[in-house]
Design an enzyme around this catalytic site. Structure first.
Site, PDB file in Angstrom:
ATOM      1  N   GLY A  55      14.198  47.239 -20.213  1.00 43.21           N
ATOM      2  CA  GLY A  55      15.050  47.582 -19.077  1.00 43.21           C
ATOM      3  C   GLY A  55      15.701  46.402 -18.389  1.00 43.21           C
ATOM      4  N   CYS A  56      15.816  45.274 -19.073  1.00 43.67           N
ATOM      5  CA  CYS A  56      16.457  44.125 -18.436  1.00 43.67           C
ATOM      6  C   CYS A  56      17.797  43.865 -19.101  1.00 43.67           C
ATOM      7  CB  CYS A  56      15.614  42.884 -18.591  1.00 43.67           C
ATOM      8  SG  CYS A  56      13.895  43.161 -18.247  1.00 43.67           S
ATOM      9  N   GLN A  57      18.731  43.376 -18.297  1.00 46.79           N
ATOM     10  CA  GLN A  57      20.030  43.014 -18.851  1.00 46.79           C
ATOM     11  C   GLN A  57      19.909  41.760 -19.693  1.00 46.79           C
ATOM     12  OE1 GLN A  57      23.774  42.070 -16.761  1.00 46.79           O
ATOM     13  NE2 GLN A  57      23.645  44.189 -16.108  1.00 46.79           N
TER      14      GLN A  57
END
Ligand SMILES: Cc1ncc(COP(=O)(O)O)c(C=O)c1O
Lengths: 144, 418
Positions: free
Chosen positions: A50-52
């Site tokens: 869920g991280c860019q």
């Protein structure tokens, strides 16, 4: 050093900056000086979802103390990881579970705490706590 | 600086950019104590006061359920709702209002076609041809359909400049191709696809064509009859209207044949426990109480941009794009991702080796809203071998001075990440 002492030290460091640019320059510096995770620990498993930017978090437990290492392909994220690791690494699982990362809002990085930021800040924190929980369970099993 | 923003425009609608900006209340707000520079128009556009007023005005003066009551309010609401449909139909040059279905937005429109036309028509061995630059909304519904139907998803590659490889497109089209689903304008690269040509080629082999117009409706004249596509999908919020409403254009003969999408009120003609007969299109596809306020406000948004003139809008946005392209190219280390000959006002770029997230964080602190990441086009980013980009997307209310500020922010970011 206790977790509160460490976070107080961080808050003090950041108190010196009166504009955002200085603060980010410092974060970038922290990012560049983050002790690197061993390449073999940069696995899919250690990747925080869920991280860019991609963030890896690795934990070692010697039966008493948890040791964290991390890396990211974004420098600001690395800088924040550095702060988290400084705070939570080399502590007992229970101490990690008992503490919060409220200092991040105190040092004016709240924007990185909002779930929409998708920079993995919150996920990183959650993962740190999960490790602590798992290691605590392991510890208790060992004792019983 | 102000001069540069007005000098090109003797054209009535957009001559006074400050007056135009004053129509958009949000442009007066500040972020981090700085004036907001809104460069995330491809994600959603800002709303002029008239659109906001239409939303509240509806609830203040007209709120009633549509198509249901004999009472005057309901009649007024129904006729305003249908009037909005008419505006939309005219705006894209549909043959009639029967070809214009209200949906929640572009994503729902695509899902509607996949769930109805797709389920009805696709068989194992059939193919759906999309392109490498599609938004997840124009990929995932087709993947789901393929899973159900046994059809295959085929992906047409791009040239290095981000334009569609039309030779490959021609090669991939075949008699198994039942549907071509391609975006009019890429939200990540700005590429304008040759949709008329695509449609012509697809029809020759007997395939139907869905054009994802999410990015196009606000930037250029859309004429579905001239394009001859079978379906065209869009969202109001990307064209200065509210969120939660959008549309599906479909050729009437197709809509007539398609099974309904969802069941409920409004979409039926006659219901008994033994059998239900369905309403005519477009109502057949509009089960339940629709977003009436949204539809009305969408209509007002269309009035608003028609008053400015879509040609004038296109002209100004092209000038903003040209200027931004020139400014960004002059900064050493900045690489523009997507250099197709025909582009809308979307500019994706990278700064040296700096991670887009890092650069975006610094740019954000200048008060500039850009987007970073994959822009819901992860397969496209994978195919370009990058993890994402920084994207600035312009609307007519943006200014050349704002682009200068972006350049300043980029230079600062370069310095900081050196
Ligand atoms: C090309 C394209 N297609 C589809 C969509 C989906 O639109 P919505 O989220 O409004 O349904 C978008 C929005 O980002 C888009 O840019």
């Amino acid at each position: 050093m206790k977790i509160e002492e460490k976070t107080q030290a961080i808050v003090n460091e950041f108190a010196n900056f009166d504009d955002w640019m200085d603060k980010y320059n410092y974060l970038i510096e922290l990012g560049k000086s983050l002790p690197l995770i061993e390449e073999r620990h940069k696995t899919e498993n250690n990747l925080i979802p869920g991280c860019q930017s991609r963030v890896w978090l690795h934990a070692d437990f010697d039966g008493e103390i948890v040791h964290f290492t991390a890396d990211s392909d974004a420098v600001i994220t690395k800088g924040i990881a550095n702060l988290l690791i400084r705070t939570f690494s080399d502590q007992r699982p229970q101490e990690i579970l008992d503490s919060s990362a409220n200092f991040l809002s105190e040092i004016g990085l709240t924007e990185h705490l909002s779930p929409t930021r998708s920079n993995g800040m919150l996920s990183m924190l959650k993962q740190i706590k999960m490790y602590a929980l798992a290691f605590k369970a392991k510890q208790q099993m060992g004792q019983s | 600086m102000g001069n540069r923003d007005t000098v090109h425009f003797s054209t009535a609608g957009l001559a006074d950019i400050e007056a135009i900006r004053a129509d958009f209340p949000i442009l007066r707000r500040e972020v981090y104590g700085k004036p907001l520079v809104y460069f995330d128009n491809a994600a959603t556009t800002q709303k002029p006061q008239v659109v906001i007023d239409a939303l509240t005005g509806y609830y203040q003066t007209m709120n009633a359920n549509v198509h249901r009551g004999v009472h005057l309010l309901s009649q007024e609401a129904t006729s305003a709702f249908e009037k909005a449909r008419e505006k939309l139909a005219l705006f894209v040059n549909a043959r009639s209002v029967r070809e214009m279905v209200f949906t929640r937005g572009c994503t729902e429109s695509i899902n509607l076609v996949a769930a109805t036309w797709g389920q009805q028509n696709l068989r194992p061995g059939d193919e759906i041809l999309i392109s490498a630059l599609e938004h997840h909304s124009n990929i995932v519904p087709w993947q789901m359909l393929c899973e159900h139907s046994g059809a295959r998803l085929i992906v047409c590659p791009l040239h290095a400049d981000g334009s569609l490889n039309m030779e490959e497109f021609a090669r991939l089209l075949n008699t198994h191709t039942r549907l071509v689903a391609i975006s009019h304008i890429s939200n990540s690269l700005g590429t304008i696809n040759p949709v008329k040509e695509i449609t012509r080629m697809a029809h020759k082999t007997g395939a139907k064509v869905l054009i994802d117009g999410a990015q196009a409706l606000a930037h250029l004249v859309v004429d579905v009859q001239d394009m001859d596509c079978d379906f065209y999908t869009f969202s109001a919020h990307k064209i200065y209207g509210p969120m939660g409403i959008g549309g599906l254009y479909g050729k009437e003969e197709l809509l007539l044949e398609m099974p309904p999408y969802q069941g409920g009120g409004e979409m039926i003609a006659n219901v008994t426990f033994e059998h239900t007969s369905y309403n005519e299109p477009p109502f057949k596809f509009e089960a339940g109480t629709p977003n009436v306020a949204g539809a009305l406000a969408f209509g007002v948004a269309i009035d608003y941009i028609q008053k400015l003139g879509i040609q004038n809008i296109a002209k100004r946005e092209n000038q903003l794009l040209d200027y931004a392209t020139q400014v960004l190219k002059s900064i050493p280390g900045v690489v523009i991702i997507g250099n197709a000959e025909h582009k809308a006002s979307v500019i994706s770029f990278l700064i040296d080796e700096t991670h887009p997230y890092d650069a975006g964080t610094i740019i954000d602190h200048f008060g500039i809203a850009v987007r970073t990441g994959t822009h819901c086009t992860q397969p496209l980013m994978d195919s370009l071998g990058i993890t994402g980009t920084i994207r600035a997307s312009f609307a007519f209310y943006n200014t050349f001075a704002e682009i200068d500020l972006l350049a300043k922010a980029i230079n600062k970011a370069k310095e900081m990440f050196l």
